[in-house]
Design an enzyme around this catalytic site. Structure first.
Site, PDB file in Angstrom:
ATOM      1  N   HIS A 115       0.832  -1.202   0.000  1.00 55.25           N
ATOM      2  CA  HIS A 115       0.000   0.000   0.000  1.00 55.25           C
ATOM      3  C   HIS A 115       0.869   1.257   0.000  1.00 55.25           C
ATOM      4  O   HIS A 115       0.581   2.215  -0.716  1.00 55.25           O
ATOM      5  CB  HIS A 115      -0.939  -0.002   1.204  1.00 55.25           C
ATOM      6  CG  HIS A 115      -1.722   1.252   1.354  1.00 55.25           C
ATOM      7  ND1 HIS A 115      -2.708   1.631   0.471  1.00 55.25           N
ATOM      8  CD2 HIS A 115      -1.657   2.232   2.299  1.00 55.25           C
ATOM      9  CE1 HIS A 115      -3.218   2.792   0.860  1.00 55.25           C
ATOM     10  NE2 HIS A 115      -2.596   3.173   1.961  1.00 55.25           N
ATOM     11  N   GLN A 141       3.854   1.663  -1.177  1.00 57.73           N
ATOM     12  CA  GLN A 141       4.486   1.835  -2.484  1.00 57.73           C
ATOM     13  C   GLN A 141       3.486   2.388  -3.500  1.00 57.73           C
ATOM     14  O   GLN A 141       3.808   3.270  -4.297  1.00 57.73           O
ATOM     15  CB  GLN A 141       5.061   0.507  -2.981  1.00 57.73           C
ATOM     16  CG  GLN A 141       6.166  -0.047  -2.097  1.00 57.73           C
ATOM     17  CD  GLN A 141       7.327   0.917  -1.975  1.00 57.73           C
ATOM     18  OE1 GLN A 141       8.020   1.195  -2.935  1.00 57.73           O
ATOM     19  NE2 GLN A 141       7.523   1.450  -0.780  1.00 57.73           N
ATOM     20  N   HIS A 158       0.857   4.173  -2.744  1.00 58.27           N
ATOM     21  CA  HIS A 158       0.573   5.546  -2.311  1.00 58.27           C
ATOM     22  C   HIS A 158       1.687   6.495  -2.772  1.00 58.27           C
ATOM     23  O   HIS A 158       1.401   7.596  -3.269  1.00 58.27           O
ATOM     24  CB  HIS A 158       0.430   5.565  -0.790  1.00 58.27           C
ATOM     25  CG  HIS A 158      -0.273   6.751  -0.249  1.00 58.27           C
ATOM     26  ND1 HIS A 158      -1.557   7.091  -0.587  1.00 58.27           N
ATOM     27  CD2 HIS A 158       0.143   7.697   0.619  1.00 58.27           C
ATOM     28  CE1 HIS A 158      -1.909   8.191   0.054  1.00 58.27           C
ATOM     29  NE2 HIS A 158      -0.889   8.572   0.795  1.00 58.27           N
TER      30      HIS A 158
END
Length: 101
Positions: free
Chosen positions: A76, A78, A80
Site C-alpha cells: 500500500h 508503495q 501511495h
C-alpha cells in the site's frame, strides 16, 4: 509494530503530505497565486523526497540480501508513493497551464 510496517507508515505519511501539498498548489494556481503554488510544489517535492528516501533504504537492504519480506501495508505504501509522485508531476503541468492562461 515491526520495522517494515513502521517504514511503510513513514512512506505513507510523507507521500500523503506531498500529495496534499501538490493538490493545494493547483488550487493556488487556479486563484492566480503562482508564488504560493511554486512554494507548495517545492514542499511536495521535499515530502516526496523523504518518502523516496525510506523506499531507497528498503531497496538497498533488499539488494544486499537483508530483505524483510513484503506485507500488505508495504505494498500500500508503495502504491501511495507512486500515486503521490504522479499527482505532483501532473500538478506541475496544470500550474503551467494556469500560468500561461
Amino acid at each position: 509494530m515491526d520495522k517494515l510496517t513502521e517504514i511503510a507508515f513513514q512512506i505513507i505519511l510523507y507521500a500523503g503530505n506531498g500529495k496534499s501539498s501538490a493538490m493545494e498548489a493547483i488550487q493556488e494556481a487556479k486563484e492566480g497565486n503562482f508564488d504560493e503554488a511554486d512554494r507548495l510544489i517545492e514542499e511536495a517535492s521535499t515530502e516526496l523526497g523523504k518518502a523516496h528516501g525510506y523506499q531507497t533504504n528498503l531497496l538497498q537492504e533488499e539488494a544486499s540480501g537483508e530483505g524483510n519480506g513484503v506485507n500488505v501495508i508495504l505494498v500500500h505504501s508503495q502504491d501511495h508513493l507512486m500515486t503521490s509522485m504522479t499527482v505532483r508531476d501532473l500538478a506541475i503541468e496544470i500550474i503551467e497551464i494556469y500560468r500561461n492562461k
